[in-house]
Design a protein around this motif. Structure first.
Motif, PDB file in Angstrom:
ATOM      1  N   GLY A 240    -105.562  39.637  26.322  1.00  0.00           N
ATOM      2  CA  GLY A 240    -105.044  39.065  27.553  1.00  0.00           C
ATOM      3  C   GLY A 240    -106.154  38.410  28.338  1.00  0.00           C
ATOM      4  O   GLY A 240    -107.337  38.497  27.983  1.00  0.00           O
ATOM      5  N   VAL A 241    -105.771  37.748  29.429  1.00  0.00           N
ATOM      6  CA  VAL A 241    -106.743  37.098  30.308  1.00  0.00           C
ATOM      7  C   VAL A 241    -106.543  37.651  31.712  1.00  0.00           C
ATOM      8  O   VAL A 241    -105.444  37.561  32.285  1.00  0.00           O
ATOM      9  CB  VAL A 241    -106.561  35.563  30.311  1.00  0.00           C
ATOM     10  N   LEU A 245    -110.449  35.497  34.903  1.00  0.00           N
ATOM     11  CA  LEU A 245    -110.699  34.689  33.709  1.00  0.00           C
ATOM     12  C   LEU A 245    -111.443  35.433  32.606  1.00  0.00           C
ATOM     13  O   LEU A 245    -111.804  34.830  31.591  1.00  0.00           O
ATOM     14  CB  LEU A 245    -111.440  33.383  34.046  1.00  0.00           C
ATOM     15  N   ALA A 246    -111.668  36.714  32.768  1.00  0.00           N
ATOM     16  CA  ALA A 246    -112.291  37.499  31.697  1.00  0.00           C
ATOM     17  C   ALA A 246    -111.246  37.811  30.626  1.00  0.00           C
ATOM     18  O   ALA A 246    -110.088  38.108  30.929  1.00  0.00           O
ATOM     19  CB  ALA A 246    -112.883  38.789  32.247  1.00  0.00           C
ATOM     20  N   ILE A 247    -111.669  37.732  29.366  1.00  0.00           N
ATOM     21  CA  ILE A 247    -110.794  38.036  28.235  1.00  0.00           C
ATOM     22  C   ILE A 247    -110.849  39.540  27.970  1.00  0.00           C
ATOM     23  O   ILE A 247    -111.932  40.135  27.946  1.00  0.00           O
ATOM     24  CB  ILE A 247    -111.221  37.250  26.990  1.00  0.00           C
ATOM     25  N   GLU A 248    -109.698  40.134  27.761  1.00  0.00           N
ATOM     26  CA  GLU A 248    -109.623  41.579  27.520  1.00  0.00           C
ATOM     27  C   GLU A 248    -108.837  41.823  26.237  1.00  0.00           C
ATOM     28  O   GLU A 248    -107.710  41.355  26.094  1.00  0.00           O
ATOM     29  CB  GLU A 248    -108.947  42.270  28.699  1.00  0.00           C
ATOM     30  N   LEU A 266    -111.582  38.546  17.072  1.00  0.00           N
ATOM     31  CA  LEU A 266    -110.814  39.196  18.136  1.00  0.00           C
ATOM     32  C   LEU A 266    -111.663  40.171  18.962  1.00  0.00           C
ATOM     33  O   LEU A 266    -111.794  40.007  20.169  1.00  0.00           O
ATOM     34  CB  LEU A 266    -109.601  39.920  17.539  1.00  0.00           C
ATOM     35  N   GLN A 267    -112.245  41.171  18.307  1.00  0.00           N
ATOM     36  CA  GLN A 267    -112.959  42.207  19.072  1.00  0.00           C
ATOM     37  C   GLN A 267    -114.109  41.634  19.898  1.00  0.00           C
ATOM     38  O   GLN A 267    -114.331  42.064  21.030  1.00  0.00           O
ATOM     39  CB  GLN A 267    -113.460  43.296  18.121  1.00  0.00           C
ATOM     40  N   GLU A 268    -114.822  40.657  19.341  1.00  0.00           N
ATOM     41  CA  GLU A 268    -115.976  40.104  20.066  1.00  0.00           C
ATOM     42  C   GLU A 268    -115.575  39.176  21.207  1.00  0.00           C
ATOM     43  O   GLU A 268    -116.432  38.729  21.980  1.00  0.00           O
ATOM     44  CB  GLU A 268    -116.910  39.380  19.094  1.00  0.00           C
ATOM     45  N   MET A 269    -114.279  38.899  21.350  1.00  0.00           N
ATOM     46  CA  MET A 269    -113.805  38.137  22.514  1.00  0.00           C
ATOM     47  C   MET A 269    -113.781  39.001  23.767  1.00  0.00           C
ATOM     48  O   MET A 269    -113.792  38.482  24.888  1.00  0.00           O
ATOM     49  CB  MET A 269    -112.395  37.589  22.249  1.00  0.00           C
ATOM     50  N   ASN A 270    -113.733  40.312  23.588  1.00  0.00           N
ATOM     51  CA  ASN A 270    -113.614  41.214  24.723  1.00  0.00           C
ATOM     52  C   ASN A 270    -114.770  41.039  25.709  1.00  0.00           C
ATOM     53  O   ASN A 270    -115.942  41.131  25.339  1.00  0.00           O
ATOM     54  CB  ASN A 270    -113.575  42.674  24.243  1.00  0.00           C
ATOM     55  N   GLY A 271    -114.425  40.785  26.952  1.00  0.00           N
ATOM     56  CA  GLY A 271    -115.434  40.629  27.998  1.00  0.00           C
ATOM     57  C   GLY A 271    -115.940  39.221  28.182  1.00  0.00           C
ATOM     58  O   GLY A 271    -116.619  38.939  29.188  1.00  0.00           O
ATOM     59  N   LEU A 272    -115.649  38.314  27.234  1.00  0.00           N
ATOM     60  CA  LEU A 272    -116.061  36.921  27.413  1.00  0.00           C
ATOM     61  C   LEU A 272    -115.197  36.266  28.492  1.00  0.00           C
ATOM     62  O   LEU A 272    -114.114  36.739  28.833  1.00  0.00           O
ATOM     63  CB  LEU A 272    -115.942  36.145  26.102  1.00  0.00           C
TER      64      LEU A 272
END
Length: 300
Positions: A240-241, A245-248, A266-272
């Motif tokens: 989600g966003v 604007l942080a990706i969770e 997917l997993q490395e998107m977390n927090g970007l």
């Protein structure tokens, strides 16, 4: 010049557009339309100042154009969809102006036209062939058919509910969704807002609030350019966003062990942080992000 010239230019222009506008890159620049070459000379496919192109020597209008307007700005002409599901195109000024007469002639002779929709300043998504199927002088407009089936629609009385739903659905699929896609992708610089992938054929325009809902309007501020994997993950609430604007990424997904796509895709998107357009008006509306984020949390 005459009818033969008229037919040759229409055929040549649409043949060129079919070759030029591919599924990978379906849009065309204004400079290309103005610089179109026909039989050894420059023959613009759009007018340099007007929305209707009616060249001298042709029996009817050649093309119509809908100017791109940023969200929140008023379009110069309020084109839209009628109760019968047909698109309308407004006359420009005096109904007796030669360009508006050109539209009426297009109806009279049944000739095909091109319709160019602005997706950003100087960039257009073309639709062709289209036909003028009715002239409505009281409303200073014409009715436009996007496909052959609409050319034979009777406008003498009200259309059936089945016909209305069919034509509204067709306009949504063939016009609103492709225009929305191109406007979103152009606003995001033709790159995924999460992973920055730039392959156009792998990019989608993802709705924040789905278009089947009242708030799911086809506006850039209700969209994000996402690659197909992140679009699917967003729709399935795998990620989600947040309103900031942080990706969770969903907690259970972060705990999974699988191959490189799960880890890096997917997993490395977390927090970007989501990359958004420069223009504030094109950026995701905070209230839409908030509502969608709450749905993501509820799903998790």
């Amino acid at each position: 010049m005459g009818d033969d010239f008229d037919g040759r230019i229409r055929t040549a222009a649409m043949t060129w557009l079919r070759q030029r506008c591919t599924p990978e890159n379906p849009v065309v620049e204004r400079s290309e339309l103005l610089g179109f070459q026909f039989e050894g000379r420059t023959f613009p496919l759009i007018d340099n100042q007007l929305g209707i192109r009616k060249p001298q020597g042709m029996v009817a209008a050649l093309s119509i154009l809908t100017t791109y307007t940023h969200e929140g700005e008023r379009a110069p002409y309020e084109d839209g969809v009628g109760a019968d599901g047909l698109l309308r195109y407004k006359f420009q000024g005096n109904p007796n102006h030669y360009t508006n007469v050109g539209l009426q002639r297009a109806h009279e002779f049944g000739v095909p036209l091109m319709w160019f929709f602005g997706v950003k300043p100087g960039l257009y998504l073309p639709y062709f062939p289209v036909w003028i199927v009715a002239v409505e002088p009281e409303q200073s407009q014409v009715a436009v058919a996007l496909e052959e089936a609409q050319r034979h629609l009777s406008l003498e009385g009200p259309v059936s509910e089945i016909e209305r739903r069919y034509y509204n659905g067709m306009v949504k699929r063939r016009l609103h969704q492709p225009v929305f896609r191109q406007r979103v992708i152009q606003a995001y610089g033709a790159a995924c807002a999460m992973c920055h992938l730039k392959h156009l054929s792998l990019l989608d325009a993802a709705h924040i609030i789905p278009d089947r809902e009242e708030q799911g309007v086809p506006a850039v501020s209700n969209g994000m350019a996402l690659c197909k994997i992140h679009h699917a993950a967003y729709d399935q609430n795998i990620l989600g966003v947040r309103p900031d604007l942080a990706i969770e990424v969903r907690a259970d997904i972060l705990e999974e062990v699988d191959g490189p796509m799960l880890k890096h895709g997917l997993q490395e998107m977390n927090g970007l942080r989501l990359v958004v357009p420069r223009r504030r008006v094109d950026q995701p509306k905070r209230e839409l992000l908030e509502e969608r984020y709450e749905r993501f949390r509820a799903a998790g």
